[in-house]
Design an enzyme around this catalytic site. Structure first.
Site, PDB file in Angstrom:
ATOM      1  N   GLY A  73       0.843  -1.196   0.000  1.00 41.65           N
ATOM      2  CA  GLY A  73       0.000   0.000   0.000  1.00 41.65           C
ATOM      3  C   GLY A  73       0.872   1.237   0.000  1.00 41.65           C
ATOM      4  O   GLY A  73       2.106   1.151   0.049  1.00 41.65           O
ATOM      5  N   CYS A 131      -3.343   3.559  -8.746  1.00 40.44           N
ATOM      6  CA  CYS A 131      -4.049   3.817  -7.501  1.00 40.44           C
ATOM      7  C   CYS A 131      -5.550   3.739  -7.778  1.00 40.44           C
ATOM      8  O   CYS A 131      -6.008   4.154  -8.849  1.00 40.44           O
ATOM      9  CB  CYS A 131      -3.713   5.211  -6.957  1.00 40.44           C
ATOM     10  N   LYS A 168       3.363   6.810 -14.937  1.00 40.89           N
ATOM     11  CA  LYS A 168       3.754   5.413 -14.715  1.00 40.89           C
ATOM     12  C   LYS A 168       2.580   4.507 -15.025  1.00 40.89           C
ATOM     13  O   LYS A 168       1.511   4.616 -14.408  1.00 40.89           O
ATOM     14  CB  LYS A 168       4.218   5.211 -13.274  1.00 40.89           C
ATOM     15  N   ILE A 194       7.172  -1.016 -16.505  1.00 38.18           N
ATOM     16  CA  ILE A 194       5.790  -1.220 -16.076  1.00 38.18           C
ATOM     17  C   ILE A 194       5.687  -1.155 -14.558  1.00 38.18           C
ATOM     18  O   ILE A 194       6.645  -1.480 -13.850  1.00 38.18           O
ATOM     19  CB  ILE A 194       5.248  -2.586 -16.551  1.00 38.18           C
ATOM     20  N   GLY A 247      11.115  -3.486 -14.519  1.00 38.05           N
ATOM     21  CA  GLY A 247      10.440  -4.770 -14.367  1.00 38.05           C
ATOM     22  C   GLY A 247      11.451  -5.894 -14.473  1.00 38.05           C
ATOM     23  O   GLY A 247      11.829  -6.297 -15.571  1.00 38.05           O
ATOM     24  N   GLY A 248      11.963  -6.346 -13.339  1.00 40.28           N
ATOM     25  CA  GLY A 248      12.869  -7.482 -13.338  1.00 40.28           C
ATOM     26  C   GLY A 248      14.287  -7.181 -13.755  1.00 40.28           C
ATOM     27  O   GLY A 248      15.023  -8.089 -14.156  1.00 40.28           O
ATOM     28  N   THR A 270      13.184  -4.537  -7.343  1.00 36.41           N
ATOM     29  CA  THR A 270      13.224  -5.684  -6.448  1.00 36.41           C
ATOM     30  C   THR A 270      14.637  -6.176  -6.170  1.00 36.41           C
ATOM     31  O   THR A 270      14.934  -6.653  -5.068  1.00 36.41           O
ATOM     32  CB  THR A 270      12.370  -6.827  -7.036  1.00 36.41           C
TER      33      THR A 270
END
Length: 324
Positions: A73, A131, A168, A194, A247-248, A270
């Protein structure tokens, strides 16, 4: 000989194309223990909201094969605390700061943009469109081109010209090109893609969803092909619009793949959770790959995969061999 890694988000020059992804670099203080935030192309903040938010209940994160599900969140202290404590710290260290903003209504996005207008130390504003719109039964702004364009237009109108507005985008749409085009028509100077696609995991031992919220955003290497596809499609349709690909991204090869698809910058997300040195490492690996392939400038590689095969430059080693 080093490659020229400079890139542009609209009219703003960045020294290199590697950014943090929103929400993955903390406040910047966390990453500063491992590398200089000034050396990033830009530091992207977590999505800032008008008022403080506690975020969603725990558990909020769950590992998946080659990925991570999260339902954190928009947790944060609110815009006033951000401006008082976090932005000045980044500015003191010379970081180029992209402020991500999120809201539940067009009015909230507009209020955030107005509050940020004229504040020193802001390089760009990223509009997090993933959102829920509380005025439209919680439908996510990013899934409707008209709704996304309305948010972007309101932020662009409230933001000084010299500060680019980045929209975004979410991949969870039927036609990402249509949404991208609507955002550009609404005034977006650049696009980021993304955002996390929605996924779910069920714990077969407890026989309950792994996340308290049920579903969450999927990130990590598992989503990279999806990111490449989205960047490819949007660059093909809107070749003049700057794209931040994400993304990755865990290696320089991942970054180069997005660049070849059409991104002029890439964001690392990540990967930072298990490797806080990921950004400088990805940048170093990307530069080495560009040099190996004979590129003197990053700009020459952007979107190259779209060009006819004969137009692709040979590697530097091939050129040296042919001159013997």
């Amino acid at each position: 000989m080093t490659a020229d890694l400079r890139t542009y988000l609209a009219h703003v020059e960045l020294p290199n194309p590697v950014l943090t992804a929103s929400g993955c670099g903390g406040t910047g203080r966390e990453l500063a223990q491992f590398s200089d935030v000034h050396r990033l192309g830009a530091f992207v903040t977590r999505s800032i909201t008008m008022a403080p938010r506690a975020g969603r209940p725990t558990p909020r994160m769950a590992e998946t094969p080659s990925g991570l599900l999260n339902a954190v969140g928009l947790q944060g202290p609110g815009v006033e605390a951000f401006l008082e404590r976090e932005l000045p710290w980044l500015a003191e260290r010379g970081a180029r700061t992209v402020v991500s903003i999120g809201g539940g209504t067009v009015t909230e996005y507009t209020a955030l943009a107005r509050r940020l207008a004229g504040v020193a130390g802001i390089t760009a504003v990223e509009v997090n469109l993933s959102c829920p719109n509380v005025e439209d039964r919680g439908r996510v702004f990013a899934r409707d081109g008209a709704a996304a364009a309305e948010v972007v237009a309101s932020v662009r109108a409230a933001t000084p010209y010299e500060v680019p507005v980045i929209a975004k985008l979410s991949p969870d749409v039927a036609d990402i090109v249509a949404v991208a085009r609507a955002c550009v028509d609404g005034g977006a100077d650049a696009l980021a893609m993304i955002n996390n696609p929605v996924g779910m995991s069920i714990d077969v031992d407890t026989m309950r969803p792994a996340l308290a919220a049920g579903t969450g955003g999927l990130s990590g290497p598992a989503v990279r092909p999806l990111a490449v596809r989205c960047v490819w499609q949007v660059h093909a349709a809107l070749p003049g619009v700057p794209i931040v690909g994400m993304g990755g991204v865990t290696t320089g090869r991942d970054a180069l793949e997005l660049v070849l698809a059409g991104a002029c910058a890439v964001a690392v997300g990540t990967a930072l959770f298990h490797d806080p040195y990921a950004c400088p490492r990805v940048l170093r690996e990307l530069e080495e790959l560009l040099q190996e392939r004979g590129f003197d400038r990053l700009a020459d590689a952007v979107g190259l995969a779209h060009r006819p095969a004969g137009a692709q430059p040979r590697s530097r080693s091939d050129l040296e061999e042919s001159s013997l």
